[in-house]
Design an enzyme around this catalytic site. Structure first.
Site, PDB file in Angstrom:
ATOM      1  N   SER A   1      -2.563 -10.562   5.513  1.00  0.00           N
ATOM      2  CA  SER A   1      -2.184  -9.198   5.859  1.00  0.00           C
ATOM      3  C   SER A   1      -1.617  -9.247   7.275  1.00  0.00           C
ATOM      4  O   SER A   1      -2.307  -9.635   8.224  1.00  0.00           O
ATOM      5  CB  SER A   1      -3.408  -8.294   5.777  1.00  0.00           C
ATOM      6  OG  SER A   1      -3.085  -7.049   6.340  1.00  0.00           O
TER       7      SER A   1
ATOM      8  N   ASP B   1      -6.382   2.136  11.667  1.00  0.00           N
ATOM      9  CA  ASP B   1      -5.141   2.902  11.638  1.00  0.00           C
ATOM     10  C   ASP B   1      -5.312   4.304  11.077  1.00  0.00           C
ATOM     11  O   ASP B   1      -4.601   5.227  11.468  1.00  0.00           O
ATOM     12  CB  ASP B   1      -4.070   2.136  10.847  1.00  0.00           C
ATOM     13  CG  ASP B   1      -3.573   0.921  11.618  1.00  0.00           C
ATOM     14  OD1 ASP B   1      -3.722   0.916  12.859  1.00  0.00           O
ATOM     15  OD2 ASP B   1      -3.062  -0.015  10.985  1.00  0.00           O
TER      16      ASP B   1
ATOM     17  N   ASP C   1       0.822  -1.219   0.000  1.00  0.00           N
ATOM     18  CA  ASP C   1       0.000   0.000   0.000  1.00  0.00           C
ATOM     19  C   ASP C   1       0.852   1.263   0.000  1.00  0.00           C
ATOM     20  O   ASP C   1       0.652   2.159  -0.818  1.00  0.00           O
ATOM     21  CB  ASP C   1      -0.922   0.047   1.237  1.00  0.00           C
ATOM     22  CG  ASP C   1      -2.055  -0.974   1.152  1.00  0.00           C
ATOM     23  OD1 ASP C   1      -2.415  -1.386   0.038  1.00  0.00           O
ATOM     24  OD2 ASP C   1      -2.580  -1.350   2.223  1.00  0.00           O
TER      25      ASP C   1
HETATM   26  N1  ARG Z   1      -7.184  -5.111  14.361  1.00  0.00           N
HETATM   27  C1  ARG Z   1      -5.949  -4.745  14.939  1.00  0.00           C
HETATM   28  C2  ARG Z   1      -5.933  -3.293  15.315  1.00  0.00           C
HETATM   29  O1  ARG Z   1      -6.701  -2.562  14.798  1.00  0.00           O
HETATM   30  C3  ARG Z   1      -4.733  -5.124  14.116  1.00  0.00           C
HETATM   31  C4  ARG Z   1      -4.763  -4.823  12.655  1.00  0.00           C
HETATM   32  C5  ARG Z   1      -3.455  -5.168  12.053  1.00  0.00           C
HETATM   33  N2  ARG Z   1      -3.413  -5.130  10.651  1.00  0.00           N
HETATM   34  C6  ARG Z   1      -3.096  -6.165   9.851  1.00  0.00           C
HETATM   35  N3  ARG Z   1      -3.012  -5.947   8.579  1.00  0.00           N
HETATM   36  N4  ARG Z   1      -2.894  -7.350  10.309  1.00  0.00           N
HETATM   37  O2  ARG Z   1      -5.185  -2.844  16.150  1.00  0.00           O
END
Ligand code: ARG
Length: 401
Positions: A175, A124, A14
């Site tokens: 991911s 994020d 990305d």
């Molecule tokens: N759901 C978790 C969070 O929002 C982790 C997300 C991590 N991303 C990934 N692509 N594994 O903190």
């Protein structure tokens, strides 16, 4: 002089696709990439550097691992970090990553925008933008991935057409997000919540089924709610967390498979590996159980939960969070002592705890002592116990007959 953008750069697909996009579609002449090391795999940091070089950005790599351990993971231990069963690994790294990008931006002569690679579905975007906007309110923020709503295959095609270096094999199936505090695996077949996680997604933990047949016993020392030593050996948070990830990982400790409620209201299936976080929080809770008063524990559980929700949302400098920490940190003054745990085939079990602040008196609790407390004095208190409930029971009987 052309316009400059500071890109929060992980080096993954990305954010790598963002580089030519920012030039071609957004008109930035000068792209500055900032990669912050919070304990992701070595190759991610070197790959980011190499890709930045190939794409000709002004690149900065910031090693923030020790700071992450001390100022982010340790507060997570003190607050027994837990959002729906998730010890908040990705979440607590975001504010630090954003603040390091800001530090770099402040050193540059000119910054016209920040950019990040977050999509519109995740958490994020909230965490990173909040921190950038808080620290540099006047710099606009661009989110090419979110704005252009690109699919993964469109990104790959776009990258290929421009000779952007990506290795697809490692980037297509799952991911993954990784830092010192934990590793998250999502996507692919795991999106079916009924699909059992295949062994191949795990990198930090042995399967509990094939973990050693002999348990490992360890002792953690806490001072001020901070883990300061392992088996009596003083250790800095960074080294201790790193070591515990390995040790507990070998015993299959810290695997979490859960459904998580994301900030926008989507449910998502998550798999985590958090060996050190699991061990440290388990030990820390055990020590708090020994030194805190009952009402204090109950209240702290509520404070911890509110803290976790704010940390999950990335609101690292929220006033409520600060006030909660005033309480949490006050309690930590007595969270000092040692906790002994046994690691065995996926479990981390507390088998001993000791503190000079223990609200515990062996002679009071003992079945074998009658000097410290005269049991006969209890008769009156027991008679008065549950008076309204007894009254209610009589009334209910009367009215139903
Ligand atoms: N759901 C978790 C969070 O929002 C982790 C997300 C991590 N991303 C990934 N692509 N594994 O903190």
């Amino acid at each position: 002089m052309g316009k400059t953008v500071v890109l929060v750069y992980s080096g993954g697909l990305d954010t790598t696709v963002c580089i030519p996009l920012l030039r071609e579609e957004y008109g930035f002449e000068h792209v500055v990439t900032v990669t912050v090391d919070v304990g992701q795999p070595r190759e991610d940091i070197t790959d980011a550097g190499e890709r930045a070089k190939i794409l000709g950005t002004e690149h900065y790599a910031v090693d923030a691992r020790a700071e992450f351990a001390r100022d982010y993971c340790v507060p997570a231990v003190r607050a027994n970090a837990d959002y729906q069963g998730y010890p908040l690994s990705t979440a607590i790294a975001r504010p630090l990553i954003a603040s390091k990008a800001v530090e770099i931006a402040q050193r540059l002569r000119r910054v016209d925008a920040f950019a990040h690679g977050c999509t519109g579905k995740g958490n994020d975007q909230f965490r990173i933008e909040f921190m950038l906007r808080t620290l540099m309110p006047n710099v606009p923020i661009i989110a090419p991935m979110r704005e252009r709503n690109m699919t993964r295959s469109e990104e790959i095609e776009y990258a290929r057409a421009r000779g952007v270096p990506i290795h697809q094999s490692s980037e297509k199936i799952w991911s993954i997000d990784e830092n010192l505090w934990g590793r998250s695996i999502e996507g692919g077949r795991l999106e079916d919540p009924n699909y059992a996680p295949p062994e191949e997604i795990f990198q930090w933990t042995q399967s509990p089924l094939s973990a050693p047949d002999t348990p490992h016993i360890l002792t953690l020392t806490f001072e001020n709610g901070i883990p300061v030593a392992l088996d009596g050996q003083p250790m800095e948070p960074f080294a201790l967390i790193q070591h515990l990830n390995e040790l507990a990982g070998q015993h299959g400790v810290g695997r979490i498979d859960m459904i998580e409620d994301r900030m926008i209201g989507l449910k998502v299936r998550e798999n985590y590996e958090c060996p050190a976080a699991t061990v440290l929080i388990t030990a820390h809770r055990a020590l708090e159980a020994l030194v805190c008063a009952r009402d204090e524990l109950r209240f702290k559980a509520q404070a911890d939960r509110a803290w976790a929700e704010l940390a999950y949302a990335g609101l690292w400098v929220d006033p409520f969070k600060e006030s909660l920490e005033a309480f949490i940190n006050k309690v930590q003054e007595r969270v000092a002592g040692t906790v002994t745990l046994r690691l065995f085939k996926g479990s981390a079990v507390v088998i001993g705890r000791q503190s000079d602040w223990a609200l515990y008196d062996e002679s009071l609790a003992s079945f074998d002592d009658k000097t410290a407390f005269d049991q006969s004095e209890m008769s009156g208190a027991v008679k008065a116990h549950g008076m309204p409930a007894r009254l209610y029971y009589q009334l209910k009987r009367k009215h139903s007959s």
